[in-house]
Design an enzyme around this catalytic site. Structure first.
Site, PDB file in Angstrom:
ATOM      1  N   GLY A 109      16.157 -47.305  47.883  1.00 24.72           N
ATOM      2  CA  GLY A 109      15.612 -48.330  46.979  1.00 24.72           C
ATOM      3  C   GLY A 109      16.718 -48.907  46.114  1.00 24.72           C
TER       4      GLY A 109
ATOM      5  N   VAL B 153      33.934 -50.373  42.495  1.00 24.59           N
ATOM      6  CA  VAL B 153      34.561 -49.707  43.656  1.00 24.59           C
ATOM      7  C   VAL B 153      35.595 -50.649  44.273  1.00 24.59           C
ATOM      8  CG1 VAL B 153      34.134 -48.889  46.022  1.00 24.59           C
ATOM      9  CG2 VAL B 153      32.600 -48.193  44.173  1.00 24.59           C
TER      10      VAL B 153
ATOM     11  N   ASP C  37      19.168 -39.170  46.400  1.00 28.20           N
ATOM     12  CA  ASP C  37      19.595 -37.908  47.028  1.00 28.20           C
ATOM     13  C   ASP C  37      19.365 -37.876  48.538  1.00 28.20           C
ATOM     14  OD1 ASP C  37      16.918 -37.793  46.574  1.00 28.20           O
ATOM     15  OD2 ASP C  37      16.900 -35.744  45.811  1.00 28.20           O
TER      16      ASP C  37
ATOM     17  N   ILE D 170      16.155 -45.960  40.144  1.00 29.78           N
ATOM     18  CA  ILE D 170      15.465 -46.099  38.855  1.00 29.78           C
ATOM     19  C   ILE D 170      14.732 -44.813  38.479  1.00 29.78           C
ATOM     20  CG2 ILE D 170      15.188 -48.599  39.082  1.00 29.78           C
ATOM     21  CD1 ILE D 170      12.137 -47.958  39.609  1.00 29.78           C
TER      22      ILE D 170
ATOM     23  N   ASP E 111      16.116 -39.076  39.117  1.00 31.84           N
ATOM     24  CA  ASP E 111      15.630 -37.776  39.601  1.00 31.84           C
ATOM     25  C   ASP E 111      16.684 -36.990  40.377  1.00 31.84           C
ATOM     26  OD1 ASP E 111      15.773 -39.509  41.717  1.00 31.84           O
ATOM     27  OD2 ASP E 111      13.896 -38.887  42.643  1.00 31.84           O
TER      28      ASP E 111
ATOM     29  N   ARG F  98      -9.712 -51.974  24.581  1.00 27.73           N
ATOM     30  CA  ARG F  98      -9.777 -51.444  25.947  1.00 27.73           C
ATOM     31  C   ARG F  98      -8.815 -50.283  26.143  1.00 27.73           C
ATOM     32  NH1 ARG F  98      -9.601 -57.248  28.960  1.00 27.73           N
ATOM     33  NH2 ARG F  98     -11.838 -57.462  29.286  1.00 27.73           N
TER      34      ARG F  98
ATOM     35  N   ARG G 253       8.504 -41.850  42.418  1.00 30.88           N
ATOM     36  CA  ARG G 253       7.807 -41.231  43.549  1.00 30.88           C
ATOM     37  C   ARG G 253       7.387 -39.794  43.263  1.00 30.88           C
ATOM     38  NH1 ARG G 253       9.709 -43.325  48.658  1.00 30.88           N
ATOM     39  NH2 ARG G 253      11.671 -43.408  47.554  1.00 30.88           N
TER      40      ARG G 253
ATOM     41  N   ALA H 269       2.523 -44.243  23.774  1.00 31.10           N
ATOM     42  CA  ALA H 269       1.316 -44.119  24.602  1.00 31.10           C
ATOM     43  C   ALA H 269       0.506 -42.903  24.155  1.00 31.10           C
ATOM     44  CB  ALA H 269       1.705 -43.960  26.068  1.00 31.10           C
ATOM     45  N   GLU H 270      -0.808 -43.006  24.274  1.00 34.86           N
ATOM     46  CA  GLU H 270      -1.670 -41.891  23.838  1.00 34.86           C
ATOM     47  C   GLU H 270      -1.633 -40.731  24.821  1.00 34.86           C
ATOM     48  OE1 GLU H 270      -2.360 -45.024  23.273  1.00 34.86           O
ATOM     49  OE2 GLU H 270      -2.808 -45.073  21.129  1.00 34.86           O
TER      50      GLU H 270
ATOM     51  N   ARG I 168      -8.964 -50.913  32.054  1.00 38.94           N
ATOM     52  CA  ARG I 168      -8.243 -51.821  32.953  1.00 38.94           C
ATOM     53  C   ARG I 168      -7.038 -51.061  33.509  1.00 38.94           C
ATOM     54  NH1 ARG I 168     -12.163 -54.341  32.393  1.00 38.94           N
ATOM     55  NH2 ARG I 168     -12.451 -56.564  31.988  1.00 38.94           N
TER      56      ARG I 168
ATOM     57  N   ILE J  53       8.470 -54.758  39.872  1.00 37.36           N
ATOM     58  CA  ILE J  53       9.116 -55.485  38.760  1.00 37.36           C
ATOM     59  C   ILE J  53      10.146 -54.564  38.087  1.00 37.36           C
ATOM     60  CG2 ILE J  53       7.340 -54.865  37.053  1.00 37.36           C
ATOM     61  CD1 ILE J  53       7.632 -57.565  35.811  1.00 37.36           C
TER      62      ILE J  53
HETATM   63  O1  F6P Z   1      13.038 -44.448  44.549  1.00 40.26           O
HETATM   64  C1  F6P Z   1      12.818 -45.615  43.880  1.00 40.26           C
HETATM   65  C2  F6P Z   1      11.430 -46.110  44.090  1.00 40.26           C
HETATM   66  O2  F6P Z   1      11.286 -47.329  43.383  1.00 40.26           O
HETATM   67  C3  F6P Z   1      10.310 -45.141  43.715  1.00 40.26           C
HETATM   68  O3  F6P Z   1      10.068 -45.113  42.337  1.00 40.26           O
HETATM   69  C4  F6P Z   1       9.173 -45.678  44.535  1.00 40.26           C
HETATM   70  O4  F6P Z   1       8.236 -44.675  44.825  1.00 40.26           O
HETATM   71  C5  F6P Z   1       9.846 -46.127  45.795  1.00 40.26           C
HETATM   72  O5  F6P Z   1      11.191 -46.399  45.457  1.00 40.26           O
HETATM   73  C6  F6P Z   1       9.221 -47.331  46.436  1.00 40.26           C
HETATM   74  O6  F6P Z   1       9.891 -47.614  47.617  1.00 40.26           O
HETATM   75  P1  F6P Z   1       9.671 -48.932  48.485  1.00 40.26           P
HETATM   76  O7  F6P Z   1      10.260 -50.078  47.720  1.00 40.26           O
HETATM   77  O8  F6P Z   1      10.411 -48.669  49.744  1.00 40.26           O
HETATM   78  O9  F6P Z   1       8.218 -49.101  48.651  1.00 40.26           O
END
Ligand code: F6P
Length: 323
Positions: A11, A23, A103, A127, A130, A163, A172, A187-188, A247, A254
């Site tokens: 991603g 680089v 990874d 993003i 992890d 709301r 993920r 956030a609550e 909602r 994004i």
């Molecule tokens: O690993 C980055 C990530 O944005 C995750 O947060 C998300 O689950 C996944 O990629 C979505 O991947 P794709 O854009 O291939 O659907």
């Protein structure tokens, strides 16, 4: 080392371009040619390799996405695919490769090193934040900023209409974005994969809130949460508390786009620079990480099967302050 290559994989994450630039320019500064591989490992297999000059990376530090494009390659998971990839690198006389990705991409890099003796160095770009061995990955800071901007706006309309909003953020299997955006936005409730949920407590809390006329709430759910995301949580709440108006807002991709924050640009520049120094020093099979503000070279094996644990104080802070 006379020739190295760089690719982005998995991603995309804001700041990948800043890393590619670092680089390329560091390599050229030290008299090493730099090649760009397009479309990640798949492009490496297909021979999409092009020599980069300093002007090829001009005017990209501020851009999201990746000029090299990215992909998730099924073929590279097999030995035959990796063999083709290694042959393409050797054809160009390239003996070092910088991989910007997560990874999963690093596991592929390790195999390339073991099977074909290509020197590999990884830069953590995702993003999700992890990856074990680094406090931050490139793109996390920007994605957090994007999520916080969006949730602050959602808060306005949530309050105006009394709301409950269930906001799903990306991640993920990781709750970093959820927890950090939850704390930042007050956030609550925050639900993350790293922590077991107490749904009965959620029902009690919302019912109490209703009783004391606190009618709007923000509930943040990580996409990878065991409960199955925002929509399922919404169905559950609607069934359990008939008096609330809910909602769902799924922030989605994004969070992956946009101009990187200065922090991500600097992190990417530092990591890109050190990745090249690492290869030129004859060190490989390493990921460039950042720990307590210092750039560190961490062997890939230390990042294997390890999770970047969420700091306990953050979980506790979220628990106490979100009430
Ligand atoms: O690993 C980055 C990530 O944005 C995750 O947060 C998300 O689950 C996944 O990629 C979505 O991947 P794709 O854009 O291939 O659907």
């Amino acid at each position: 080392m006379k020739k190295i290559a760089v690719l982005s994989s998995g991603g995309d994450a804001p700041g990948m371009n800043a890393a590619i630039r670092a680089v390329c320019r560091t390599a050229l500064y030290y008299g090493t040619a730099c090649y760009g591989v397009y479309r990640g490992y798949q492009g490496l297999i297909d021979g999409e390799i092009k020599k980069l000059e300093t002007t090829d990376v001009s005017n990209i530090i501020q851009r999201g996405g990746t000029i090299l494009k990215t992909a998730r390659s099924e073929e590279f998971m097999h030995a035959a695919g990796r063999k083709k990839a290694a042959e393409n690198l050797k054809k160009h006389g390239i003996d070092g490769l910088v991989i910007i990705g997560g990874d999963g991409s690093f596991r592929g890099a390790q195999k390339l090193q073991q099977e074909h003796n290509i020197a590999v160095v990884g830069i953590p770009g995702t993003i999700d934040n992890d990856i074990a061995g680094t406090d931050f990955t490139i793109g996390f800071d920007t994605a957090l900023q994007t999520a916080v901007d969006a949730i602050d706006k959602i808060r306005d309309t949530a309050e105006a209409h009394d709301r409950i909003f269930i906001v799903e953020v990306m991640g993920r299997d990781a709750g970093y974005l959820a927890l950090h955006s939850g704390i930042s936005c007050g956030a609550e409730h925050v639900f993350i994969p790293e922590q077991e949920e107490d749904l009965e407590k959620l029902v009690r809390d919302i019912t109490d809130d209703q009783r004391r006329k606190k009618l709007s709430n923000i509930i943040i759910v990580a996409e990878g949460d065991e409960f199955g995301g925002a929509k399922k949580l919404d169905d559950f709440l609607q069934k359990r508390i008939s008096t609330i108006q809910t909602r769902v807002s799924i922030l989605g991709h994004i969070q992956r786009g946009g101009s990187p924050t200065p922090n991500d640009r600097i992190l990417a520049s530092r990591m890109g620079y050190d990745a090249v120094l690492c290869l030129l020093a004859g060190e490989n099979d390493k990921m460039i990480g950042i720990q307590k503000g210092e750039i560190r070279r961490i062997s890939f094996s230390q990042t294997d099967n390890a999770k970047h644990a969420i700091a306990n104080d953050l979980k506790e802070i979220a628990r106490i302050l979100t009430k």
